[in-house]
Design an enzyme around this catalytic site. Sequence first.
Site: not given
Length: 276
Positions: A72, A108
């Site tokens: 990420k 997220d």
Amino acid sequence: MHPISPRTKLYCVIGQPLSHSLSPLMHNRAFEVTGQDAIYMAFPQTEESLPGFFAGFRSLPIMGCNITLPFKVPAMKYVDGVSERARRVGSINTVYWRDGKLLGENTDVDGFAVPLRGRKFEHALILGAGGVSRAAIVALQELGVPKISLTNRTFAKAQVMAEEFGIECVPWEQRAETGCDLVVNATSLGMKGAMENMSPCPEGFFHGRAGLAYDIIYTPEKTVFLKQAEEAGWEVQTGVTMFVEQGRASFRLWTGIPMPAEEACDAVRGALAARG
């Protein structure tokens, strides 16, 4: 298996490992329900293969991608730009095309925020200081929660993150004394496997007050942490919703249409039940 034609659009998830990822199941179900000629696949990568993957991304081209651990953060240097929100979180989990540019986003934040929208909390306590904690902090700040506290077993790690976001840092040993009405488990304690019978909260943590306990973990869906909270009369929020909603946010970025929420949740819960 989805029949692949020259017109089939390709989407994927990269990470390591990916053998238990539910993203292909969820997105392929959504493509089926919405009638799109598209397929979503898992492409395991290594740190060394990442540059080649993104070169291939641009030449195929792949229409969209999800990114999971441990890529990420490193993936940010392979895109043409990231959103301000992703910059604040410090990582991306979604890559998409806009006007010929490959862009990065962190869905997220959306995934975490959806179950909390329309609710009021005075004090949120986040347990753990990993990457998902950063997304939770950004979401809570966007939601306008007036007080946010962070705690971690390694105090120095929490202190650095808390200073970056301008929130309170609480020693791990004092986490039960915060008087919070929202508690978020962003640790791996309670996850299926060796830590399944563990909780980040000591016995009695939830007694004497009320609020919402929110677990990021979704395997198992009902963790020891959530069972403790429920037994003390707290509301609970499982990690399934966050997982589905971050996927739905990615889906919207790629396709411009909503992923059917009920079908996505059913697919994920069905897969979790089948795994026992």
